[in-house]
Design a protein around this motif. Structure first.
Motif, PDB file in Angstrom:
ATOM      1  N   UNK A  67      87.123  73.709  21.517  1.00 13.24           N
ATOM      2  CA  UNK A  67      87.231  72.509  20.676  1.00 13.24           C
ATOM      3  C   UNK A  67      85.896  72.254  19.987  1.00 13.24           C
ATOM      4  N   UNK A  68      85.955  71.812  18.731  1.00  9.13           N
ATOM      5  CA  UNK A  68      84.748  71.504  17.963  1.00  9.13           C
ATOM      6  C   UNK A  68      84.800  70.070  17.466  1.00  9.13           C
ATOM      7  N   UNK A  69      83.627  69.446  17.364  1.00  8.03           N
ATOM      8  CA  UNK A  69      83.568  68.100  16.784  1.00  8.03           C
ATOM      9  C   UNK A  69      83.915  68.128  15.301  1.00  8.03           C
ATOM     10  N   UNK A  70      83.880  69.334  14.697  1.00  8.59           N
ATOM     11  CA  UNK A  70      84.197  69.475  13.270  1.00  8.59           C
ATOM     12  C   UNK A  70      85.689  69.606  13.011  1.00  8.59           C
ATOM     13  N   UNK A  71      86.499  69.771  14.050  1.00  6.81           N
ATOM     14  CA  UNK A  71      87.949  69.795  13.859  1.00  6.81           C
ATOM     15  C   UNK A  71      88.435  68.407  13.474  1.00  6.81           C
ATOM     16  N   UNK A  72      89.327  68.353  12.510  1.00 11.95           N
ATOM     17  CA  UNK A  72      89.923  67.071  12.132  1.00 11.95           C
ATOM     18  C   UNK A  72      91.101  66.776  13.054  1.00 11.95           C
ATOM     19  N   UNK A  73      91.538  65.533  13.051  1.00  8.69           N
ATOM     20  CA  UNK A  73      92.712  65.173  13.866  1.00  8.69           C
ATOM     21  C   UNK A  73      93.927  65.972  13.420  1.00  8.69           C
ATOM     22  N   UNK A  74      94.027  66.225  12.116  1.00 13.60           N
ATOM     23  CA  UNK A  74      95.145  67.030  11.593  1.00 13.60           C
ATOM     24  C   UNK A  74      95.109  68.439  12.176  1.00 13.60           C
ATOM     25  N   UNK A 123      93.506  66.990  21.891  1.00 10.71           N
ATOM     26  CA  UNK A 123      94.116  68.303  22.149  1.00 10.71           C
ATOM     27  C   UNK A 123      94.702  68.371  23.552  1.00 10.71           C
ATOM     28  N   UNK A 124      93.985  67.809  24.516  1.00  8.92           N
ATOM     29  CA  UNK A 124      94.455  67.817  25.909  1.00  8.92           C
ATOM     30  C   UNK A 124      95.785  67.073  26.032  1.00  8.92           C
ATOM     31  N   UNK A 125      95.851  65.904  25.390  1.00  9.58           N
ATOM     32  CA  UNK A 125      97.080  65.108  25.444  1.00  9.58           C
ATOM     33  C   UNK A 125      98.227  65.822  24.734  1.00  9.58           C
ATOM     34  N   UNK A 126      97.925  66.429  23.591  1.00  8.47           N
ATOM     35  CA  UNK A 126      98.963  67.092  22.813  1.00  8.47           C
ATOM     36  C   UNK A 126      99.542  68.322  23.480  1.00  8.47           C
ATOM     37  N   UNK A 127      98.742  68.989  24.322  1.00 10.07           N
ATOM     38  CA  UNK A 127      99.199  70.212  24.975  1.00 10.07           C
ATOM     39  C   UNK A 127      99.625  70.005  26.426  1.00 10.07           C
ATOM     40  N   UNK A 128      99.589  68.767  26.879  1.00  5.00           N
ATOM     41  CA  UNK A 128      99.878  68.494  28.301  1.00  5.00           C
ATOM     42  C   UNK A 128     101.324  68.800  28.681  1.00  5.00           C
ATOM     43  N   UNK A 129     102.231  68.818  27.701  1.00  2.00           N
ATOM     44  CA  UNK A 129     103.640  69.068  28.024  1.00  2.00           C
ATOM     45  C   UNK A 129     104.169  70.320  27.336  1.00  2.00           C
ATOM     46  N   UNK A 130     103.292  71.276  27.044  1.00  2.00           N
ATOM     47  CA  UNK A 130     103.709  72.509  26.381  1.00  2.00           C
ATOM     48  C   UNK A 130     104.592  73.336  27.308  1.00  2.00           C
ATOM     49  N   UNK A 131     105.642  73.886  26.776  1.00  2.00           N
ATOM     50  CA  UNK A 131     106.634  74.594  27.590  1.00  2.00           C
ATOM     51  C   UNK A 131     106.094  75.934  28.105  1.00  2.00           C
ATOM     52  N   UNK A 132     106.261  76.151  29.407  1.00  2.00           N
ATOM     53  CA  UNK A 132     105.900  77.434  30.001  1.00  2.00           C
ATOM     54  C   UNK A 132     104.421  77.638  30.267  1.00  2.00           C
ATOM     55  N   UNK A 133     103.592  76.675  29.816  1.00  2.00           N
ATOM     56  CA  UNK A 133     102.155  76.783  30.022  1.00  2.00           C
ATOM     57  C   UNK A 133     101.633  75.497  30.631  1.00  2.00           C
ATOM     58  N   UNK A 181      71.942  62.480  15.908  1.00  3.79           N
ATOM     59  CA  UNK A 181      73.362  62.144  15.729  1.00  3.79           C
ATOM     60  C   UNK A 181      74.109  62.218  17.062  1.00  3.79           C
ATOM     61  N   UNK A 182      73.862  61.267  17.963  1.00  5.93           N
ATOM     62  CA  UNK A 182      74.537  61.300  19.264  1.00  5.93           C
ATOM     63  C   UNK A 182      76.054  61.151  19.164  1.00  5.93           C
ATOM     64  N   UNK A 183      76.529  60.689  17.989  1.00  3.93           N
ATOM     65  CA  UNK A 183      77.973  60.538  17.805  1.00  3.93           C
ATOM     66  C   UNK A 183      78.687  61.887  17.757  1.00  3.93           C
ATOM     67  N   UNK A 184      77.928  63.001  17.597  1.00  2.00           N
ATOM     68  CA  UNK A 184      78.550  64.325  17.593  1.00  2.00           C
ATOM     69  C   UNK A 184      79.242  64.608  18.923  1.00  2.00           C
ATOM     70  N   UNK A 185      78.573  64.265  20.025  1.00  2.00           N
ATOM     71  CA  UNK A 185      79.188  64.493  21.340  1.00  2.00           C
ATOM     72  C   UNK A 185      80.363  63.548  21.562  1.00  2.00           C
ATOM     73  N   UNK A 196      84.254  64.652  22.336  1.00  2.00           N
ATOM     74  CA  UNK A 196      85.055  64.120  23.447  1.00  2.00           C
ATOM     75  C   UNK A 196      86.392  63.579  22.956  1.00  2.00           C
ATOM     76  N   UNK A 197      86.387  62.899  21.811  1.00  2.00           N
ATOM     77  CA  UNK A 197      87.630  62.388  21.234  1.00  2.00           C
ATOM     78  C   UNK A 197      88.575  63.532  20.889  1.00  2.00           C
ATOM     79  N   UNK A 198      88.025  64.593  20.298  1.00  2.00           N
ATOM     80  CA  UNK A 198      88.847  65.742  19.923  1.00  2.00           C
ATOM     81  C   UNK A 198      89.421  66.455  21.136  1.00  2.00           C
ATOM     82  N   UNK A 199      88.614  66.561  22.204  1.00  2.00           N
ATOM     83  CA  UNK A 199      89.099  67.180  23.444  1.00  2.00           C
ATOM     84  C   UNK A 199      90.278  66.382  23.996  1.00  2.00           C
ATOM     85  N   UNK A 200      90.148  65.055  23.979  1.00  2.60           N
ATOM     86  CA  UNK A 200      91.211  64.181  24.501  1.00  2.60           C
ATOM     87  C   UNK A 200      92.498  64.331  23.695  1.00  2.60           C
TER      88      UNK A 200
END
Length: 392
Positions: free
Chosen positions: A367-374, A292-302, A278-282, A286-290
């Motif tokens: 980050x886990x590949x099992x995390x949902x977008x939600x 989370x990274x985008x969502x936290x890029x403008x977090x205040x104070x961090x 299941x190479x789609x796991x990686x 990667x999609x999940x990392x992207x």
């Protein structure tokens, strides 16, 4: 001593239960979502029925079981190396492998950001330790050049560069291609810890060598703990037959420790099989990392200190309080509020008093590949609310 860490009441999957409440779990390095996987559970059950819990003896006496040899061969086959050796505990891999090859009088050049397991292995080796600035290749080259110039006998000594593929204390990815060029220029050996990249980096999850396009033969010693992407326990070292054979005779964690319980070795084999099928796991990881990274890029104070492709998203304070102890307390308060008010389980990078890492402390999200977008979007929104309230 008064600290009371959260107690999990279920498996450490993408969701877990703490104090009777379901929370989204970003505190476990379950990168491929293998915790609780049906095939791994089946593999463990059949191994338990066949072998029992363990052999209760070291590998060199009566602790070697056929599944250990199968697992070692499977890892070597997956990574394209000659052979592998299993250790029964992830950290003991580094406690043992480093002193096995590095002795008093040898020189080890090491990144200042390495985790405590490597630090302890360096201490036990009694070698001469020289640190270079974290993930700074100019600093590494200057260090290698200085050592070579000052020590006329340097060519007769064993000389090593020790780095992590993905640094646990920052989430940064080591530029392996540049490290190899410097290794060959100054004639050093390289020990690479792939704990947080094995099963994660590269098109097929074969780690930093695949990610950087470096032949694995150029790395002298590769180590990794199996308690992360493979969701089992133990560790391994892989490389040439000569490197592995030496450890079977001279590595304390292998010679003196009880062998890895066979059901854990069986689980590791199954996990690698699932990854290959299941190479789609990686890709999902990667999609999940992207996200989370985008969502936290403008977090205040961090701010995000980690690499955009790292499975460890590492948040540090934009403005330090001036004290690492105070910084850590503030980050722990943020993590505690996120858990209690938002049902988001994250952890501050708390360190032992023995840990000499000089890097800033932070909040670490695995980050886990099992995390949902939600799950990912909820984590971003929740952490932003908590940070906005606490970092004014």
């Amino acid at each position: 001593m008064l600290s009371e860490p959260p107690v999990l009441e279920s498996a450490a999957g993408p969701h877990t239960i703490i104090n009777g409440k379901e929370v989204v779990n970003f505190a476990s390095a379950n990168y491929l979502g293998f915790v609780g996987h049906d095939k791994l559970l089946e593999s463990c059950t059949s191994a338990l029925e066949k072998y029992g819990v363990g052999s209760c003896g070291p590998r060199g006496f009566y602790g070697t079981i056929d599944v250990h040899l199968d697992c070692e061969a499977r890892i070597a086959n997956f990574l394209g190396t000659h052979d592998s050796i299993l250790y029964s505990y992830g950290l003991s891999t580094l406690f043992s492998a480093i002193p096995c090859f590095c002795k008093k009088g040898d020189i080890i050049v090491v990144d200042e950001g390495v985790h405590w397991g490597i630090q302890n292995g360096l201490y036990l080796s009694r070698s001469t330790i020289v640190y270079f600035k974290h993930n700074d290749m100019d600093s590494l080259e200057k260090t290698l050049e200085k050592i070579t110039a000052l020590n006329k006998r340097a060519k007769k000594l064993r000389r090593y560069i020790v780095v992590e593929s993905v640094y646990q204390n920052s989430g940064q990815i080591a530029p392996l291609d540049k490290i190899i060029k410097l290794k060959e220029k100054y004639r050093f050996r390289v020990l690479l810890d792939e704990t947080n990249s094995f099963g994660v980096l590269g098109r097929t999850g074969r780690g930093l060598t695949e990610y950087c396009g470096v032949p694995i033969e150029k790395i002298d010693i590769v180590t990794a703990a199996m308690g992360h992407a493979l969701a089992t326990e133990g560790g391994f070292c892989t490389g040439s037959a000569r490197v592995i054979d030496h450890q079977r005779l001279s590595s304390s964690g292998y010679v003196f420790s009880a062998s890895l319980p066979p059901y854990l070795a069986s689980a590791a084999i199954t996990a690698i099989d699932i990854l290959q099928q299941n190479p789609d796991l990686t890709s999902k990881l990667k999609e999940n990392i992207a996200i989370l990274w985008k969502g936290l890029s403008d977090i205040r104070g961090l701010s995000i200190a980690s690499n955009p492709e790292s499975p460890i998203v590492f948040l540090v304070l934009e403005k330090s309080t001036g004290s690492m102890k105070s910084d850590l307390q503030l980050l722990e308060d943020i993590a505690d509020r996120a858990l209690k008010q938002e049902s988001i389980f994250v952890m501050a990078s708390k360190r032992s008093t023995l840990d000499k890492c000089p890097l800033p402390v932070g909040i670490r999200l695995f980050v886990s590949s099992a995390h949902s977008e939600f799950d990912l979007l909820k984590a971003c929104e929740s952490l932003k609310r908590v940070a906005a309230a606490m970092l004014r």
